[in-house]
Design an enzyme around this catalytic site. Structure first.
Site, short mmCIF file in Angstrom:
data_model
loop_
_atom_site.label_atom_id
_atom_site.label_comp_id
_atom_site.label_asym_id
_atom_site.label_seq_id
_atom_site.Cartn_x
_atom_site.Cartn_y
_atom_site.Cartn_z
N ASP A 118 0.96 -1.18 -0.19
CA ASP A 118 0.11 0.06 -0.07
C ASP A 118 0.98 1.13 -0.04
O ASP A 118 1.87 1.30 0.98
CB ASP A 118 -0.94 0.04 1.33
CG ASP A 118 -1.87 1.19 1.28
OD1 ASP A 118 -3.01 1.07 0.54
OD2 ASP A 118 -1.57 2.35 1.91
N GLU A 139 0.20 -1.31 -4.91
CA GLU A 139 -1.12 -0.52 -4.92
C GLU A 139 -0.44 0.96 -5.30
O GLU A 139 0.26 1.56 -4.39
CB GLU A 139 -1.73 -0.35 -3.84
CG GLU A 139 -3.17 0.22 -3.72
CD GLU A 139 -3.23 1.52 -2.96
OE1 GLU A 139 -4.32 2.16 -2.86
OE2 GLU A 139 -1.98 2.27 -2.68
#
Length: 489
Positions: free
Chosen positions: A198, A239
């Site tokens: 992330d 991501e």
């Protein structure tokens, strides 16, 4: 061992029944044959903010959710995906709390980015900051060291508070690499199969750049972490919300990517009854992607679709979404808005609600998603055809809560009785079981108001047909007996 080309679930640890134990029960009772691809459990770690995305550590599970044994148990039957916020860690973590006490004398001081790591005198230069892709007004926070009373400014890309709850990590530091390796070893021990990186686009801070996806530096970090993951038989999913060309660079680098373009493309297709842009996109996109329609944030618009959409047309789509109860996440940095001021970062809504809670339209959207090459993920609210949670937005003041409703066991049971949910589960079963989805994909010639997609593997063929005038969806396929069959979705 590669990933399974079958449907995955995305859920918070407490969104289906209130805990990891209830999640396991729900998965095994209702969805054992549905989520054969696995389950993405949004951060189950102790966290001080952003609903799990400001983790204190990855070595523990938040006690109110359960324990590592619950993750291990889920991992016995389902591939488990968890997030690793490689860019930052919580201000409340033991690492940063020790730094707050002792400053540069802390054994953890090397983990963080004090401003002198960028500007030799530690004084920020506005001309440099002006070039950066900012997620808050300033990319750093000021703290007072308890033992000395001195002020320290450290890099904080994210966070709504000042000082921020999310403290950036210095990925150039050997101490950070050792810490990340420790987290990965712990994941392996607890049956984690996939790790989503992330906010990985923000890990490199370099003056004179946007400090977002800084090339070639970012590839050095990705190569290092990919080697670490491969040594533990863990798959990585970076991501990155950015211009689609960056996603394609990640794909060229042999990494899985997210298809952040597809959710808007499908929405636009169904609202405007025109398939041309969607089909042109499906002909040319990389295949090694995770697909989704909805998630815990929103439907991506900018910068993911920059250069792919006409902002006047996009404004009309956005306005329709707003009429149907959506709210927006906006771009902060002036230099990263569109030339005409178009500043929509994400459309926040339930995907079912934004399609006016029309069952056929919603199932058409899912059918397109499942036929697009890649591993499909279904967000838990979308799984249960949940609608906009406007009460949650009012209660918290957080726009993203519109699509983050927590379902009790009773609500799950009620949702499973809905015709639209039953139809969706049947469609997922078809996607999981039909062998042609491991074969060759083709976009067939289609009229402007129709969609025709096909998968073929040896004798098995399935063809999707959607009439956009009515949103009726049909799949023609060759069954196990070698006969032509038709499935009205």
């Amino acid at each position: 061992m590669g990933l399974k080309n079958q449907v995955q679930l995305i859920t918070y640890p407490d969104s289906l029944g209130g805990s990891l134990q209830s999640l396991r029960q729900v998965l095994e009772t209702h969805f054992a044959d549905i989520f054969k691809g696995g389950v993405h459990i949004l951060p189950p770690f102790p966290s001080s903010g952003d609903r799990g995305f400001a983790p204190l550590t990855y070595l523990e599970i938040e006690p109110s959710f359960g324990a590592w044994e619950d993750i291990r148990a889920i991992g016995e039957r389902f591939d488990v995906l968890v997030d690793l916020m490689v860019n930052h860690i919580s201000r409340q973590s033991e690492y940063f709390q020790d730094f707050l006490r002792q400053g540069r004398k802390s054994k953890y001081a090397e983990l963080f980015i004090t401003l002198d790591k960028l500007w030799p005198d530690g004084k920020p230069v506005q001309a440099d900051i002006g070039k950066m892709f900012l997620r808050r007004p300033l990319p750093y926070s000021t703290f007072t060291i308890q033992e000395t009373g001195e002020e320290e400014r450290v890099w904080t890309t994210f966070g709504k508070t000042d000082p921020s709850e999310q403290i950036d990590l210095d990925v150039h530091s050997e101490a950070v690499k050792a810490l990340l390796a420790e987290f990965f070893y712990n994941f392996k021990k607890n049956n984690v199969r996939i790790v989503r990186l992330d906010a990985v686009g923000y890990v490199i801070k370099k003056l004179g750049t946007s400090c977002f996806f800084v090339e070639p530096d970012i590839y050095q970090f990705l190569d290092w972490i990919k080697e670490l993951a491969q040594s533990l038989d863990i798959e990585l999913l970076p991501e990155v919300h950015s211009h689609y060309s960056i996603q394609y660079k990640l794909a060229d680098h042999g990494l899985w990517i997210y298809d952040f373009i597809l959710p808007y493309r499908i929405l636009d297709t169904l609202l405007n009854k025109s398939s041309a842009d969607l089909l042109a996109y499906l002909r040319n996109r990389p295949a090694k992607q995770f697909t989704m329609l909805d998630c815990h944030d929103g439907i991506p618009v900018k910068p993911d679709l920059d250069g792919l959409i006409d902002t006047k047309e996009a404004r009309r789509v956005v306005d329709t979404c707003l009429e149907r109860g959506a709210n927006l996440s906006l771009i902060l940095s002036e230099g990263h808005k569109g030339e005409d001021g178009f500043d929509v970062h994400q459309i926040r809504c339930s995907y079912y609600s934004v399609l006016n809670s029309e069952d056929d339209a919603y199932l058409a959207a899912r059918a397109i998603q499942f036929f697009a090459p890649g591993i499909p993920q279904v967000y838990y609210v979308g799984l249960l055809a949940g609608e906009n949670d406007e009460e949650g937005v009012k209660r918290t003041g957080e726009g993203r809560e519109i699509n983050r409703h927590n379902f009790s066991m009773e609500e799950i049971g009620q949702s499973l009785e809905k015709p639209v949910v039953r139809r969706l589960l049947q469609l997922i079963r078809f996607r999981n079981e039909y062998a042609a989805f491991d074969g060759e994909f083709r976009v067939l010639d289609s009229a402007e108001d129709e969609i025709r997609l096909q998968w073929r593997k040896e004798q098995q063929v399935c063809t999707l047909f959607i009439d956009l005038k009515t949103n009726k969806t049909v799949i023609d396929y060759i069954d196990e007996a070698g006969k032509e069959a038709r499935y009205m979705v």
